[in-house]
Structures are given as C-alpha cells and as structure tokens.
Enzyme design. Structure first.
Site, PDB file in Angstrom:
ATOM      1  N   LYS A 204       0.836  -1.186   0.000  1.00  0.00           N
ATOM      2  CA  LYS A 204       0.000   0.000   0.000  1.00  0.00           C
ATOM      3  C   LYS A 204       0.880   1.249   0.000  1.00  0.00           C
ATOM      4  O   LYS A 204       2.029   1.224   0.447  1.00  0.00           O
ATOM      5  CB  LYS A 204      -0.878   0.026   1.267  1.00  0.00           C
ATOM      6  CG  LYS A 204      -1.869  -1.107   1.401  1.00  0.00           C
ATOM      7  CD  LYS A 204      -2.594  -1.000   2.726  1.00  0.00           C
ATOM      8  CE  LYS A 204      -3.587  -2.135   2.935  1.00  0.00           C
ATOM      9  NZ  LYS A 204      -4.759  -2.019   2.067  1.00  0.00           N
ATOM     10  N   ARG A 278      -9.595 -12.263   2.710  1.00  0.00           N
ATOM     11  CA  ARG A 278     -10.397 -13.410   2.266  1.00  0.00           C
ATOM     12  C   ARG A 278      -9.610 -14.713   2.414  1.00  0.00           C
ATOM     13  O   ARG A 278     -10.207 -15.770   2.603  1.00  0.00           O
ATOM     14  CB  ARG A 278     -10.856 -13.189   0.826  1.00  0.00           C
ATOM     15  CG  ARG A 278      -9.742 -13.137  -0.199  1.00  0.00           C
ATOM     16  CD  ARG A 278     -10.144 -12.429  -1.481  1.00  0.00           C
ATOM     17  NE  ARG A 278     -10.296 -10.994  -1.277  1.00  0.00           N
ATOM     18  CZ  ARG A 278     -10.650 -10.151  -2.246  1.00  0.00           C
ATOM     19  NH1 ARG A 278     -10.869 -10.600  -3.485  1.00  0.00           N
ATOM     20  NH2 ARG A 278     -10.775  -8.862  -1.997  1.00  0.00           N
TER      21      ARG A 278
END
Length: 427
Positions: A204, A278
C-alpha cells in the site's frame, strides 16, 4: 472538573443562538433542540460531536430521553480519548445502555490499538480475557500458533502471516452455557484479525497504510457482538473463530504467483497479496462449518469496494441465503445500525479466474476491478457448506473513520455489534 447537564427540547433555540441551532446553553446545562422528525437521531449525534469539542469531563443526561436517543448521544460523544463519562437519564434503561456501552468501548479500543501493542497473539489473548470476564464458567478457548497452523491445514492464515516475526494465530472460543460438552453449536462467528496490513508485496501507499491497524476490526466486531449477547442473556452454545495475523514483507513472506491449497482441496493463486483478508477468512469459515452450526456470521474490513459503494455510514451484507439476508437486515434496522445488501450469487465464485488454480484471490486490477466486494464474497462462498444456507458475510465499510466528522468521532465505530448480538439471540 467540567460537568454539564444535557436535556432535550422540541422547541427551537432562542434567536441569538442562530437560525436552526441544535444547541443552546444556560449556566451549567445545555439543551439539544430537536426540530424535525429524525429516526436516526442525527441531530443528537451532531450536538454530541459539538459538545465533545468543548473538552467536557463529564455529562449528565437529564429529563426525558428515549433509550435510542441516549445511545445516539453516547455513540457520537464517546471518543478514543474520552470514555465512561456519561450518566444515563433513567434507571429503567441504564442496565441495557451500560451493557451496550461496555461492548462498544471494548470493540473500539481493540480496533484503535496500535499495531505494535496489538500483535496477533495479543489480539487473541485480550479477546479471550474479555469474554471470560463476562462469563467465567462458560468460556473456554484454544489456539494454534505459527507452524501449528500447517499441521491443522489452515494454510491461508499461515501464508498471510508467515512474513512477520510475530506468528499468526487461529483462535477458537467456545461459549457453552449449557454445561453439556456434547451440546450442539447454535452459531459460529468468524472475524478477520489482520492486526496490521502493509499490503505485502502488493504494498500500500503510505496514506493507505496509515490506518491499517483497523484491519482487525472484524475480529473486534464479532467478539464485541458475542460479548454483548452474553451480557443480554445468551443461553445457546456459540463458537468464535478469530483469524489473526500481520501482513508484512520479508524474505519469508508469501508472494504473487504462489498457489495455496486449502483444507477442502480448493487451490488459490495469489495475484494480490493485499487481498489477504479473504485468504484468512476462508480458514475460519471452514472451521466454523465443521461445527455444523445452522448460523455462521463472518465480519471483516474486507474491501475498499464496499466503502466506495456505501460510504462510511452503512455496512454491506452478503448472503446466498436470501431469507437470512432479510432477517439480518431486519435485525440491523431494529438496532439502528444501517446496513445494505450487495449482490451475491453462486456465479460470483467465477469472477476471479486463474490459469493455474481453481481461483485467484482477486483480479489483477486496482481494487479488484468492478464488483470487487461481491467478487470477494463469491470467493468466500467456496469455503462454506450447504450452498451457503445459514451464512451471512458482513463487509464492514462503516467500521473505521480516518478522521472525525459532524456525527462520528475518529477511529473505530463499533457499528455492527448490536446486529450480531441480536442475530445470536434471535436465530
């Protein structure tokens, strides 16, 4: 110590306070002026934020307040620096409000904790400690740490967390008030507990990474919801699974192009190491399904796509079980916790194709491409049983606010704990 009494009025403020003023003051008291029908109590919330800016040490709610009006005030007045500073308006509702407030403060403090202070193991231990304090005789726990995850075949959680020197943890909490070790499990909760998310090799930017201490907001939310339900008299057996890890970069971190083989045989190609939530939830969902619980709820700060769709005021709900979806939306509405359904069908499983595995963990596009939140939910649906019957996925778009606004303090919101508790007590 600065103290202020707060009361409500349906009359407008005197003209010198300004047109449509929501607040007026008189010596050591303040009046919130309710000028229109406001089922979400946004006038009270706005006034609470203004009052928080006055650096008050303590407030007393005086006169006639409905329970939801008191809660709206507390929700918006309470900040990370100011807690346990409100006297409720009446004794009739004080116990319920105190229970809610205890769960809210726990959830917010967990989520707001620094990543240095809240390692994966600390997230697990502090969650167990709080739940045990609420019901010492009925809470037990076990956990798998580091290489033990490989032995249990929790490969998603292991791979996401192996880049950190602080090992990943799978926590199982068993709340069993029946006293019968063979009692059926009525519900299972699963929480994403990424205590810091750098994005891994799909790193990020600094601005996007700044608030990634909140990426364990799902773990805090399901723990807070279970704790609230326990305080409200939950008498059914519930298991809680927290998937705790740091997603960091090192010579031992997982990489783009890796393929993970899950316990159920599903193979997953890694096309984005920043789509890690996930991957850990998949293990938690399989563990939850092993309990054969008729209700499974997972919660996660999973996708930016959910926030792009709903902003920071609603959580996104996904379910293949459409009847459960309607009941869950009903619970959220009853508890004044805004939620909105986003699409999920079985064919969403095919939205992240791979040349090398059964599925990829995302699309190799910024944010996962169009429909990213639904595609992530479709990925998760590969790891639940019974074609998703009894399973609800909560993508917590409203879990955290980067900065304060006119209605909500900066940091964790706690929006969702009441809905989870309501579902546990009602289903």
């Amino acid at each position: 110590m600065s103290r202020l009494s707060i009361q409500l009025s349906n009359a407008p403020a005197a003209a010198h306070w300004g047109k449509n003023a929501v607040l007026s003051f008189d010596n050591e008291s303040a009046t919130i002026h309710l000028l229109s029908d406001d089922p979400q109590h946004r006038t009270i919330r706005r006034a609470a934020r203004i009052l928080d800016g006055l650096n008050l040490d303590f407030v007393t709610l005086c006169g006639k307040w409905q329970i939801e009006q008191q809660w709206a005030f507390a929700y918006s007045f309470t900040s990370s620096k100011k807690q346990h500073h409100i006297q409720w308006a009446d004794d009739e509702n004080s116990n319920t409000l105190t229970q809610r407030y205890q769960a809210l403060v726990f959830t917010r403090n967990q989520t707001n904790a620094t990543p240095e202070d809240l390692s994966p193991e600390k997230l697990a231990s502090s969650s167990v400690e709080w739940l045990t304090s609420l019901s010492p005789s009925h809470v037990s726990a076990k956990q798998w740490v580091g290489e033990e995850l490989v032995e249990q075949q929790w490969h998603g959680l292991y791979n996401v967390g192996r880049g950190s020197q602080r090992p990943p943890v799978m926590l199982e909490v068993d709340f069993n008030p029946t006293g019968d070790p063979l009692a059926p499990v009525s519900a299972a909760l699963v929480g994403k507990g990424i205590t810091f998310d750098s994005g891994g090799y799909s790193i990020k930017g600094s601005e996007g990474m700044l608030h990634m201490k909140c990426d364990m907001g799902g773990a805090a939310m399901v723990t807070g919801g279970l704790g609230l339900a326990i305080m409200q008299g939950l008498d059914k057996r519930v298991k809680l699974y927290l998937c705790c890890a740091e997603n960091l970069i090192s010579g031992h971190a997982y990489k783009l192009g890796d393929v993970i083989t899950y316990k159920n045989g599903t193979t997953v190609e890694i096309v984005n190491t920043d789509a890690e939530g996930r991957l850990v939830l998949a293990d938690g969902l399989m563990a939850a399904c092993e309990t054969q619980a008729p209700l499974i709820i997972d919660a996660a700060t999973l996708t930016g796509a959910a926030s792009a769709a709903l902003g920071r005021d609603y959580n996104a709900f996904f379910a293949l079980d459409k009847n459960l979806m309607q009941r869950a939306l009903g619970y959220a509405n009853e508890e004044n916790e805004p939620a909105w359904p986003l699409p999920l069908e079985k064919w969403h499983q095919e939205k992240c194709p791979s040349h090398y595995a059964d599925t990829a963990n995302s699309r190799a596009q910024k944010g996962g491409g169009a429909g990213g939140a639904s595609n992530a939910a479709g990925f998760l649906s590969r790891f639940v049983s019974n074609d998703g019957q009894g399973w609800l996925h909560m993508d917590l778009a409203a879990a955290f606010n980067d900065s304060a606004d006119a209605y909500t303090p900066a940091g964790a919101s706690g929006l969702g704990i009441r809905t989870i508790a309501k579902a546990l007590l009602s289903e």
